[in-house]
Design an enzyme around this catalytic site. Structure first.
Site, mmCIF file in Angstrom:
data_model
loop_
_atom_site.group_PDB
_atom_site.id
_atom_site.type_symbol
_atom_site.label_atom_id
_atom_site.label_comp_id
_atom_site.label_asym_id
_atom_site.label_seq_id
_atom_site.Cartn_x
_atom_site.Cartn_y
_atom_site.Cartn_z
ATOM 1 C CG ASN A 43 -1.014 -16.748 15.198
ATOM 2 O OD1 ASN A 43 -0.983 -16.052 16.278
ATOM 3 N ND2 ASN A 43 -1.163 -17.758 14.941
ATOM 4 C CD GLU A 45 -4.308 -20.125 12.624
ATOM 5 O OE1 GLU A 45 -5.448 -20.670 12.585
ATOM 6 O OE2 GLU A 45 -3.135 -20.506 12.768
ATOM 7 C CB CYS A 54 3.314 -14.370 10.662
ATOM 8 S SG CYS A 54 3.464 -16.033 9.850
ATOM 9 C CD GLU A 56 6.751 -13.908 13.601
ATOM 10 O OE1 GLU A 56 5.684 -13.924 13.180
ATOM 11 O OE2 GLU A 56 7.629 -14.758 13.721
ATOM 12 C CB CYS A 86 7.404 -18.704 8.640
ATOM 13 S SG CYS A 86 6.784 -17.246 7.868
ATOM 14 C CB CYS A 89 8.179 -13.781 9.373
ATOM 15 S SG CYS A 89 6.431 -13.552 9.389
HETATM 16 N N1 THU Z 1 3.195 -18.335 13.062
HETATM 17 C C1 THU Z 1 3.571 -17.101 13.388
HETATM 18 O O1 THU Z 1 2.549 -16.131 13.509
HETATM 19 N N2 THU Z 1 4.590 -16.552 13.514
HETATM 20 C C2 THU Z 1 6.076 -17.770 13.525
HETATM 21 O O2 THU Z 1 6.871 -17.255 13.616
HETATM 22 C C3 THU Z 1 5.484 -18.971 13.205
HETATM 23 C C4 THU Z 1 4.080 -19.513 12.890
HETATM 24 C C5 THU Z 1 1.859 -18.642 12.834
HETATM 25 C C6 THU Z 1 1.226 -18.907 11.384
HETATM 26 C C7 THU Z 1 0.096 -19.678 11.870
HETATM 27 O O3 THU Z 1 -1.235 -18.800 12.264
HETATM 28 C C8 THU Z 1 0.430 -20.674 13.102
HETATM 29 O O4 THU Z 1 1.482 -19.778 13.795
HETATM 30 C C9 THU Z 1 0.705 -22.075 12.714
HETATM 31 O O5 THU Z 1 1.672 -21.923 11.730
#
Ligand code: THU
Length: 131
Positions: A43, A45, A54, A56, A86, A89
């Site tokens: 991920n 941000e 994310c 994925e 999520c 994704c």
């Molecule tokens: N996140 C992912 O990268 N994948 C997931 O399956 C769930 C959430 C990330 C998004 C964000 O950067 C952090 O986790 C918190 O939600």
């Protein structure tokens, strides 16, 4: 045949690269494409929170860039009880994964649960019939 150990190790390494200064929640994803190649993502941000990406999505982008468009197995790892993808994704994975593709969800010690694509996204939006 499942390459679960390899997927787990690759996802764990990817997670270490995550850029998550806002949530402090690092996620790694690894997937195997139809040709056997392995692709990873973490991920990433952003100060404008909705612009974060994310893990994925990163792994899917890496796979497509490498010329592959079919997913055969997925691993997602986080330091959490169950870091399932999520909603967005799930739709992104569904674009490249048949309904019977396995998505493993791991914590730092190993796989917690494994799901089929159509368990995570039943009745997913599709323009055309898929297997
Ligand atoms: N996140 C992912 O990268 N994948 C997931 O399956 C769930 C959430 C990330 C998004 C964000 O950067 C952090 O986790 C918190 O939600």
């Amino acid at each position: 045949m499942s390459r679960i150990d390899e997927l787990f190790a690759a996802a764990k390494v990817a997670r270490e690269k995550a850029y998550a200064p806002y949530s402090q929640f690092q996620v790694g994803a690894a997937l195997i494409a139809e040709d056997g190649s392995l692709h990873t993502g973490c991920n990433v941000e952003n100060a404008a929170f909705p612009e974060g990406v994310c893990a994925e999505a990163g792994a899917i982008s890496a796979m497509v860039l490498a010329g592959q468009q079919k997913i055969s197995e997925v691993m997602v790892i986080a330091d959490a009880a169950l870091c399932t993808p999520c909603g967005g994704c799930r739709q992104k994975l569904n674009e490249f994964a048949d309904k019977d593709v396995t998505i493993h969800i791991a914590d730092l010690n190993g796989v917690r649960r494994s799901f089929r694509m159509d368990e995570l996204l039943p009745a997913g939006f599709e323009l055309e019939e898929k297997d």
